[in-house]
Design a protein around this motif. Structure first.
Motif, PDB file in Angstrom:
ATOM      1  N   GLN A  80       0.853  -1.177   0.000  1.00  0.00           N
ATOM      2  CA  GLN A  80       0.000   0.000   0.000  1.00  0.00           C
ATOM      3  C   GLN A  80       0.891   1.230   0.000  1.00  0.00           C
ATOM      4  N   MET A  81       0.747   2.056  -1.022  1.00  0.00           N
ATOM      5  CA  MET A  81       1.595   3.231  -1.176  1.00  0.00           C
ATOM      6  C   MET A  81       0.733   4.488  -1.073  1.00  0.00           C
ATOM      7  N   ASN A  82       0.991   5.291  -0.056  1.00  0.00           N
ATOM      8  CA  ASN A  82       0.240   6.527   0.161  1.00  0.00           C
ATOM      9  C   ASN A  82       1.156   7.732   0.038  1.00  0.00           C
ATOM     10  N   ASN A  83       0.542   8.881  -0.180  1.00  0.00           N
ATOM     11  CA  ASN A  83       1.293  10.137  -0.272  1.00  0.00           C
ATOM     12  C   ASN A  83       2.489   9.997  -1.217  1.00  0.00           C
ATOM     13  N   LEU A  84       2.205   9.512  -2.399  1.00  0.00           N
ATOM     14  CA  LEU A  84       3.266   9.254  -3.364  1.00  0.00           C
ATOM     15  C   LEU A  84       3.916  10.542  -3.843  1.00  0.00           C
ATOM     16  N   ASN A  85       5.215  10.475  -4.112  1.00  0.00           N
ATOM     17  CA  ASN A  85       5.919  11.607  -4.687  1.00  0.00           C
ATOM     18  C   ASN A  85       6.657  11.171  -5.952  1.00  0.00           C
ATOM     19  N   VAL A  86       7.185  12.135  -6.670  1.00  0.00           N
ATOM     20  CA  VAL A  86       7.798  11.860  -7.971  1.00  0.00           C
ATOM     21  C   VAL A  86       8.935  10.852  -7.854  1.00  0.00           C
ATOM     22  N   GLU A  87       9.653  10.898  -6.735  1.00  0.00           N
ATOM     23  CA  GLU A  87      10.793   9.990  -6.536  1.00  0.00           C
ATOM     24  C   GLU A  87      10.372   8.528  -6.376  1.00  0.00           C
ATOM     25  N   ASP A  88       9.091   8.273  -6.209  1.00  0.00           N
ATOM     26  CA  ASP A  88       8.607   6.894  -6.103  1.00  0.00           C
ATOM     27  C   ASP A  88       8.402   6.253  -7.468  1.00  0.00           C
ATOM     28  N   THR A  89       8.565   7.002  -8.517  1.00  0.00           N
ATOM     29  CA  THR A  89       8.373   6.489  -9.876  1.00  0.00           C
ATOM     30  C   THR A  89       9.377   5.400 -10.213  1.00  0.00           C
ATOM     31  N   GLY A  90       8.908   4.355 -10.885  1.00  0.00           N
ATOM     32  CA  GLY A  90       9.791   3.283 -11.312  1.00  0.00           C
ATOM     33  C   GLY A  90       9.014   2.014 -11.569  1.00  0.00           C
ATOM     34  N   ILE A  91       9.740   0.971 -11.939  1.00  0.00           N
ATOM     35  CA  ILE A  91       9.134  -0.353 -12.087  1.00  0.00           C
ATOM     36  C   ILE A  91       9.269  -1.057 -10.744  1.00  0.00           C
ATOM     37  N   TYR A  92       8.173  -1.547 -10.247  1.00  0.00           N
ATOM     38  CA  TYR A  92       8.159  -2.232  -8.954  1.00  0.00           C
ATOM     39  C   TYR A  92       8.112  -3.741  -9.177  1.00  0.00           C
ATOM     40  N   TYR A  93       9.030  -4.424  -8.530  1.00  0.00           N
ATOM     41  CA  TYR A  93       9.140  -5.864  -8.662  1.00  0.00           C
ATOM     42  C   TYR A  93       8.829  -6.550  -7.337  1.00  0.00           C
ATOM     43  N   CYS A  94       8.123  -7.639  -7.428  1.00  0.00           N
ATOM     44  CA  CYS A  94       7.882  -8.525  -6.299  1.00  0.00           C
ATOM     45  C   CYS A  94       8.960  -9.610  -6.324  1.00  0.00           C
ATOM     46  N   ALA A  95       9.446 -10.006  -5.167  1.00  0.00           N
ATOM     47  CA  ALA A  95      10.501 -11.002  -5.123  1.00  0.00           C
ATOM     48  C   ALA A  95      10.357 -11.903  -3.904  1.00  0.00           C
ATOM     49  N   ARG A  96      10.880 -13.115  -4.058  1.00  0.00           N
ATOM     50  CA  ARG A  96      10.883 -14.076  -2.952  1.00  0.00           C
ATOM     51  C   ARG A  96      12.285 -14.579  -2.703  1.00  0.00           C
ATOM     52  N   ALA A  97      12.646 -14.616  -1.444  1.00  0.00           N
ATOM     53  CA  ALA A  97      13.965 -15.109  -1.081  1.00  0.00           C
ATOM     54  C   ALA A  97      13.967 -16.639  -1.075  1.00  0.00           C
ATOM     55  N   SER A  98      15.157 -17.212  -0.986  1.00  0.00           N
ATOM     56  CA  SER A  98      15.276 -18.667  -0.919  1.00  0.00           C
ATOM     57  C   SER A  98      15.381 -19.150   0.516  1.00  0.00           C
ATOM     58  N   VAL A  99      15.280 -18.211   1.455  1.00  0.00           N
ATOM     59  CA  VAL A  99      15.369 -18.544   2.879  1.00  0.00           C
ATOM     60  C   VAL A  99      14.171 -17.949   3.608  1.00  0.00           C
ATOM     61  N   PHE A 100      13.922 -18.448   4.820  1.00  0.00           N
ATOM     62  CA  PHE A 100      12.787 -17.971   5.592  1.00  0.00           C
ATOM     63  C   PHE A 100      13.054 -16.615   6.242  1.00  0.00           C
ATOM     64  N   ALA A 101      14.216 -16.499   6.849  1.00  0.00           N
ATOM     65  CA  ALA A 101      14.533 -15.273   7.565  1.00  0.00           C
ATOM     66  C   ALA A 101      14.949 -14.184   6.593  1.00  0.00           C
ATOM     67  N   CYS A 102      14.382 -13.008   6.752  1.00  0.00           N
ATOM     68  CA  CYS A 102      14.749 -11.897   5.883  1.00  0.00           C
ATOM     69  C   CYS A 102      16.168 -11.428   6.216  1.00  0.00           C
ATOM     70  N   PRO A 103      16.871 -10.920   5.220  1.00  0.00           N
ATOM     71  CA  PRO A 103      18.186 -10.336   5.489  1.00  0.00           C
ATOM     72  C   PRO A 103      18.026  -9.089   6.350  1.00  0.00           C
ATOM     73  N   ASP A 104      19.141  -8.630   6.915  1.00  0.00           N
ATOM     74  CA  ASP A 104      19.049  -7.461   7.798  1.00  0.00           C
ATOM     75  C   ASP A 104      19.131  -6.142   7.034  1.00  0.00           C
ATOM     76  N   LYS A 105      19.144  -6.224   5.707  1.00  0.00           N
ATOM     77  CA  LYS A 105      19.078  -5.022   4.895  1.00  0.00           C
ATOM     78  C   LYS A 105      18.339  -5.338   3.603  1.00  0.00           C
TER      79      LYS A 105
END
Length: 124
Positions: A80-105
């Motif tokens: 959910q993207m609210n209060n969008l600004n020009v800098e938010d423009t781009g192609i948005y990709y969905c991705a899935r990791a190969s591990v359960f725990a998310c990286p710390d960055k």
């Protein structure tokens, strides 16, 4: 095989909102770490938000404006993207990791499976 398909992109004016969705099929997306990434022409792909089993992690530029969520039963990831600004423009990709725990960055290299992307354009 994992397949990710994004939807919900479009063109909005500054201050507007959009809701991106990512439908996963194939091997279950639960409880793997998943995320949203953005890429502009000629620039590197950067992390916007990622989520594991707990709360999401956000890039500083979107904190307080974007919310990432997941519905494991529906195999769906949303942004959910609210209060969008020009800098938010781009192609948005969905991705899935190969591990359960998310990286710390918000590191794209930690994610193995990617959708085709959906264009988001914010006009002033």
């Amino acid at each position: 095989q994992v397949r990710l398909e994004e939807s919900g992109g479009g063109t909005v004016q500054v201050g507007g909102s959009l809701r991106l969705s990512c439908a996963a099929s194939g091997v279950t997306h639960s409880p793997y770490c998943m995320g949203w990434f953005r890429q502009e022409p000629g620039k590197e792909r950067i992390g916007v938000a990622i989520i594991g089993a707990g709360m999401g992690m956000y890039d500083d530029s979107v904190k307080g404006r974007f919310t990432i969520s997941r519905d494991n039963a529906k195999k769906e990831l949303t942004l959910q993207m609210n209060n969008l600004n020009v800098e938010d423009t781009g192609i948005y990709y969905c991705a899935r990791a190969s591990v359960f725990a998310c990286p710390d960055k918000l590191d794209p290299s930690a994610f193995m499976f990617w959708g085709q992307g959906t264009q988001v354009t914010v006009s002033s």
